[in-house]
Design an enzyme around this catalytic site. Structure first.
Site, short mmCIF file in Angstrom:
data_model
loop_
_atom_site.label_atom_id
_atom_site.label_comp_id
_atom_site.label_asym_id
_atom_site.label_seq_id
_atom_site.Cartn_x
_atom_site.Cartn_y
_atom_site.Cartn_z
N CYS A 175 0.18 3.91 2.65
CA CYS A 175 0.64 3.43 3.97
C CYS A 175 2.10 3.79 4.18
CB CYS A 175 0.47 1.91 4.08
SG CYS A 175 -1.24 1.34 3.99
N CYS A 230 0.83 -1.21 0.00
CA CYS A 230 0.00 0.00 0.00
C CYS A 230 0.87 1.26 0.00
CB CYS A 230 -0.92 -0.08 1.22
SG CYS A 230 -1.59 1.48 1.80
#
Ligand code: ZN
Length: 151
Positions: A81, A78
């Site tokens: 993230c 991600c």
């Protein structure tokens, strides 16, 4: 993402900066800094995000922490993230002894994502006194994360 702190069912494991001995800081005493059981040097407060290794440990942290617990649901793949991670590290530094920042790898612990109905990551969940009180999605700067904790 690596952290110098790990967690188990009873507390946060804090390595001694002087001798390397691993000391456990019980959840009940997270707001204070302890001393090393081996060399008696003072231990740092928990000033970095703590990776959660299991659902059982997650439940123990949430139930026992006297500090607000900010949970970051993340995954290796991600991109946002990865942008959020250094901001969380900054917040963890600023909030040492005041708030606990923990990270849940959604691929390692999919049951927790399902339990909290996580639709997209990164997702930040805030717990106080064992209860989920707020939730926010997406990467954001450290200042916004702190506003979220103190909203
Ligand atoms: Zn020591």
């Amino acid at each position: 993402m690596s952290s110098i702190f790990t967690a188990d069912l009873k507390g946060i494991v804090v390595p001694c900066p002087a001798c390397g001995q691993k000391n456990r800081l019980p959840y009940e005493r997270l707001a204070a800094s302890g001393t090393c059981g081996k060399c008696e040097a003072s231990l740092p407060l928990v000033n970095a995000p703590v990776e959660i290794p299991s659902t059982a440990v997650f439940n123990a942290v949430i139930a026992a922490s006297p500090l607000p617990v900010l949970v970051d649901f993340w995954a290796e793949w991600c991109g946002p993230c990865k942008m959020l991670a250094p901001q969380l590290e900054r917040v963890a530094m600023q909030e040492a002894g005041l708030s606990l920042i923990v990270k849940v790898n959604t691929e390692a612990l999919p049951g927790l994502s399902a339990q909290y109905n996580i639709q997209g990551i990164p997702a930040l969940l805030l717990f106080r006194n064992g209860k989920l009180v707020a939730e926010q999605a997406g990467a954001q700067p450290a200042s916004a994360i702190r506003d979220f904790i103190y909203r």
